[in-house]
Design a protein around this motif. Structure first.
Motif, PDB file in Angstrom:
ATOM      1  N   THR A  41       0.871  -1.174   0.000  1.00 34.55           N
ATOM      2  CA  THR A  41       0.000   0.000   0.000  1.00 34.55           C
ATOM      3  C   THR A  41       0.907   1.223   0.000  1.00 34.55           C
ATOM      4  O   THR A  41       2.128   1.095   0.038  1.00 34.55           O
ATOM      5  CB  THR A  41      -0.919   0.011   1.239  1.00 34.55           C
ATOM      6  OG1 THR A  41      -0.104  -0.077   2.413  1.00 34.55           O
ATOM      7  CG2 THR A  41      -1.918  -1.141   1.210  1.00 34.55           C
ATOM      8  N   ARG A  42       0.341   2.402  -0.001  1.00 31.32           N
ATOM      9  CA  ARG A  42       1.133   3.636  -0.040  1.00 31.32           C
ATOM     10  C   ARG A  42       1.968   3.831   1.230  1.00 31.32           C
ATOM     11  O   ARG A  42       2.950   4.533   1.225  1.00 31.32           O
ATOM     12  CB  ARG A  42       0.228   4.856  -0.243  1.00 31.32           C
ATOM     13  CG  ARG A  42      -0.400   4.917  -1.602  1.00 31.32           C
ATOM     14  CD  ARG A  42       0.556   5.221  -2.709  1.00 31.32           C
ATOM     15  NE  ARG A  42       1.043   6.596  -2.633  1.00 31.32           N
ATOM     16  CZ  ARG A  42       2.119   7.029  -3.244  1.00 31.32           C
ATOM     17  NH1 ARG A  42       2.831   6.228  -3.973  1.00 31.32           N
ATOM     18  NH2 ARG A  42       2.503   8.273  -3.134  1.00 31.32           N
ATOM     19  N   GLU A  43       1.543   3.209   2.325  1.00 29.33           N
ATOM     20  CA  GLU A  43       2.302   3.293   3.564  1.00 29.33           C
ATOM     21  C   GLU A  43       2.520   1.877   4.077  1.00 29.33           C
ATOM     22  O   GLU A  43       1.589   1.083   4.153  1.00 29.33           O
ATOM     23  CB  GLU A  43       1.555   4.125   4.605  1.00 29.33           C
ATOM     24  CG  GLU A  43       2.342   4.379   5.860  1.00 29.33           C
ATOM     25  CD  GLU A  43       1.612   5.280   6.849  1.00 29.33           C
ATOM     26  OE1 GLU A  43       2.190   5.563   7.897  1.00 29.33           O
ATOM     27  OE2 GLU A  43       0.464   5.672   6.588  1.00 29.33           O
ATOM     28  N   MET A  44       3.785   1.585   4.428  1.00 30.39           N
ATOM     29  CA  MET A  44       4.135   0.249   4.896  1.00 30.39           C
ATOM     30  C   MET A  44       4.898   0.371   6.214  1.00 30.39           C
ATOM     31  O   MET A  44       5.571   1.365   6.468  1.00 30.39           O
ATOM     32  CB  MET A  44       5.020  -0.474   3.876  1.00 30.39           C
ATOM     33  CG  MET A  44       4.414  -0.643   2.485  1.00 30.39           C
ATOM     34  SD  MET A  44       3.044  -1.793   2.399  1.00 30.39           S
ATOM     35  CE  MET A  44       3.864  -3.349   2.661  1.00 30.39           C
ATOM     36  N   GLU A  45       4.781  -0.683   7.021  1.00 29.74           N
ATOM     37  CA  GLU A  45       5.509  -0.759   8.285  1.00 29.74           C
ATOM     38  C   GLU A  45       6.296  -2.067   8.282  1.00 29.74           C
ATOM     39  O   GLU A  45       5.736  -3.128   8.013  1.00 29.74           O
ATOM     40  CB  GLU A  45       4.520  -0.744   9.445  1.00 29.74           C
ATOM     41  CG  GLU A  45       5.160  -0.932  10.800  1.00 29.74           C
ATOM     42  CD  GLU A  45       4.120  -1.037  11.901  1.00 29.74           C
ATOM     43  OE1 GLU A  45       4.194  -0.241  12.839  1.00 29.74           O
ATOM     44  OE2 GLU A  45       3.236  -1.919  11.801  1.00 29.74           O
ATOM     45  N   VAL A  46       7.587  -1.973   8.577  1.00 33.28           N
ATOM     46  CA  VAL A  46       8.437  -3.162   8.618  1.00 33.28           C
ATOM     47  C   VAL A  46       9.136  -3.178   9.978  1.00 33.28           C
ATOM     48  O   VAL A  46       9.754  -2.194  10.370  1.00 33.28           O
ATOM     49  CB  VAL A  46       9.477  -3.170   7.478  1.00 33.28           C
ATOM     50  CG1 VAL A  46      10.287  -4.467   7.504  1.00 33.28           C
ATOM     51  CG2 VAL A  46       8.799  -2.996   6.122  1.00 33.28           C
ATOM     52  N   THR A  47       9.001  -4.305  10.688  1.00 33.66           N
ATOM     53  CA  THR A  47       9.605  -4.421  12.017  1.00 33.66           C
ATOM     54  C   THR A  47      10.511  -5.649  12.073  1.00 33.66           C
ATOM     55  O   THR A  47      10.284  -6.640  11.383  1.00 33.66           O
ATOM     56  CB  THR A  47       8.535  -4.533  13.123  1.00 33.66           C
ATOM     57  OG1 THR A  47       7.730  -5.691  12.870  1.00 33.66           O
ATOM     58  CG2 THR A  47       7.657  -3.295  13.175  1.00 33.66           C
ATOM     59  N   LEU A  48      11.516  -5.542  12.931  1.00 30.97           N
ATOM     60  CA  LEU A  48      12.433  -6.652  13.177  1.00 30.97           C
ATOM     61  C   LEU A  48      12.552  -6.804  14.685  1.00 30.97           C
ATOM     62  O   LEU A  48      12.858  -5.836  15.386  1.00 30.97           O
ATOM     63  CB  LEU A  48      13.808  -6.360  12.560  1.00 30.97           C
ATOM     64  CG  LEU A  48      14.809  -7.509  12.634  1.00 30.97           C
ATOM     65  CD1 LEU A  48      14.434  -8.620  11.652  1.00 30.97           C
ATOM     66  CD2 LEU A  48      16.217  -7.013  12.333  1.00 30.97           C
ATOM     67  N   ILE A  57      17.451   1.766  12.253  1.00 30.89           N
ATOM     68  CA  ILE A  57      18.223   2.859  11.672  1.00 30.89           C
ATOM     69  C   ILE A  57      17.310   3.737  10.822  1.00 30.89           C
ATOM     70  O   ILE A  57      17.568   4.913  10.632  1.00 30.89           O
ATOM     71  CB  ILE A  57      19.400   2.297  10.844  1.00 30.89           C
ATOM     72  CG1 ILE A  57      20.360   1.565  11.792  1.00 30.89           C
ATOM     73  CG2 ILE A  57      20.126   3.384  10.071  1.00 30.89           C
ATOM     74  CD1 ILE A  57      21.464   0.811  11.106  1.00 30.89           C
ATOM     75  N   SER A  58      16.229   3.154  10.332  1.00 28.60           N
ATOM     76  CA  SER A  58      15.239   3.902   9.550  1.00 28.60           C
ATOM     77  C   SER A  58      13.891   3.815  10.265  1.00 28.60           C
ATOM     78  O   SER A  58      13.711   2.983  11.149  1.00 28.60           O
ATOM     79  CB  SER A  58      15.134   3.313   8.136  1.00 28.60           C
ATOM     80  OG  SER A  58      14.787   1.943   8.216  1.00 28.60           O
ATOM     81  N   ALA A  59      12.969   4.680   9.861  1.00 26.13           N
ATOM     82  CA  ALA A  59      11.628   4.658  10.451  1.00 26.13           C
ATOM     83  C   ALA A  59      10.926   3.353  10.098  1.00 26.13           C
ATOM     84  O   ALA A  59      11.071   2.845   8.978  1.00 26.13           O
ATOM     85  CB  ALA A  59      10.812   5.841   9.944  1.00 26.13           C
ATOM     86  N   GLU A  60      10.170   2.794  11.038  1.00 25.52           N
ATOM     87  CA  GLU A  60       9.439   1.554  10.769  1.00 25.52           C
ATOM     88  C   GLU A  60       8.297   1.788   9.785  1.00 25.52           C
ATOM     89  O   GLU A  60       8.029   0.954   8.937  1.00 25.52           O
ATOM     90  CB  GLU A  60       8.911   0.947  12.066  1.00 25.52           C
ATOM     91  CG  GLU A  60      10.009   0.358  12.930  1.00 25.52           C
ATOM     92  CD  GLU A  60       9.491  -0.344  14.165  1.00 25.52           C
ATOM     93  OE1 GLU A  60       8.343  -0.097  14.584  1.00 25.52           O
ATOM     94  OE2 GLU A  60      10.243  -1.157  14.719  1.00 25.52           O
ATOM     95  N   LYS A  61       7.608   2.932   9.912  1.00 25.56           N
ATOM     96  CA  LYS A  61       6.531   3.287   8.974  1.00 25.56           C
ATOM     97  C   LYS A  61       7.094   4.243   7.932  1.00 25.56           C
ATOM     98  O   LYS A  61       7.692   5.252   8.280  1.00 25.56           O
ATOM     99  CB  LYS A  61       5.382   3.984   9.696  1.00 25.56           C
ATOM    100  CG  LYS A  61       4.511   3.083  10.510  1.00 25.56           C
ATOM    101  CD  LYS A  61       3.343   3.881  11.061  1.00 25.56           C
ATOM    102  CE  LYS A  61       2.506   3.064  12.002  1.00 25.56           C
ATOM    103  NZ  LYS A  61       1.389   3.845  12.550  1.00 25.56           N
ATOM    104  N   GLN A  62       6.872   3.898   6.664  1.00 16.11           N
ATOM    105  CA  GLN A  62       7.351   4.760   5.583  1.00 16.11           C
ATOM    106  C   GLN A  62       6.343   4.804   4.450  1.00 16.11           C
ATOM    107  O   GLN A  62       5.644   3.824   4.193  1.00 16.11           O
ATOM    108  CB  GLN A  62       8.688   4.250   5.038  1.00 16.11           C
ATOM    109  CG  GLN A  62       9.827   4.324   6.039  1.00 16.11           C
ATOM    110  CD  GLN A  62      11.158   4.012   5.388  1.00 16.11           C
ATOM    111  OE1 GLN A  62      11.474   4.516   4.317  1.00 16.11           O
ATOM    112  NE2 GLN A  62      11.957   3.173   6.043  1.00 16.11           N
ATOM    113  N   MET A  63       6.316   5.948   3.769  1.00 13.40           N
ATOM    114  CA  MET A  63       5.512   6.088   2.560  1.00 13.40           C
ATOM    115  C   MET A  63       6.264   5.392   1.426  1.00 13.40           C
ATOM    116  O   MET A  63       7.490   5.484   1.340  1.00 13.40           O
ATOM    117  CB  MET A  63       5.290   7.562   2.209  1.00 13.40           C
ATOM    118  CG  MET A  63       4.458   8.307   3.237  1.00 13.40           C
ATOM    119  SD  MET A  63       2.797   7.632   3.474  1.00 13.40           S
ATOM    120  CE  MET A  63       2.028   8.017   1.933  1.00 13.40           C
TER     121      MET A  63
END
Length: 172
Positions: A66-73, A83-89
């Motif tokens: 989708t236009r906004e995604m969240e990736v977590t580890l 190091i980067s934001a978990e939620k990104q456009m």
């Protein structure tokens, strides 16, 4: 009618993207390593692999976006720093990257858990997170620094062993 079908197919294709991420199989204890996750709707499987610069084999998947995604580890046996934001456009014409520093807390075989969520907003309000991808990465933390661990855990006893040498002086 044909134009509408083509438009629907284009939208469906844009809702899918290849992703690539490194899966280090071994990392040394006490040293930070990195996990990198890349998404680019323009690239095919072979092209997206080239964007991953961190060490280890590279895995790929094709996921819904989708236009906004969240990736977590996450991982209990690691100190993980985003190091980067978990939620990104997501840009449809550029790569989007997530990256984490992972520091093992102890030697042995451990796992990190990578989860990708597609975020759906209605009238600007986050309504739903749909799990697009879920993967466990098994990493062997090598005991390269086992001696250091032993000394950290047992320094009081080791120090007591040297005390007699200080008071008695060199043995002749």
């Amino acid at each position: 009618v044909q134009r509408n079908k083509r438009r629907q197919m284009d939208l469906a294709e844009k809702a899918l993207s290849y992703v690539a991420f490194n899966t280090p199989d071994k990392i040394p204890y006490g040293e930070p390593s990195y996990i990198q996750f890349v998404l680019d709707p323009r690239l095919d499987k072979k092209q997206i692999v080239k964007l991953v610069k961190e060490a280890g084999p590279v895995a790929t998947a094709r996921i819904k976006i989708t236009r906004e995604m969240e990736v977590t580890l996450t991982g209990k046996k690691f100190e993980i720093t985003a190091i980067s934001a978990e939620k990104q456009m997501i840009a449809l014409d550029d790569a989007t990257e997530w990256k984490w520093s992972i520091l093992p807390r102890e030697p042995g075989k451990h796992r990190v858990h990578l989860v990708v969520n597609a975020i759906i907003r209605v009238d600007g309000v986050e309504m739903k997170r749909s799990k697009s991808f879920d993967r466990t990465i098994e990493i062997e933390v090598t005991g390269v620094q086992q001696t250091v661990i032993f000394m950290q855990d047992n320094w009081p006893w080791l120090a007591l062993g040297f005390v007699p040498l200080v008071f008695l002086g060199p043995v002749r």
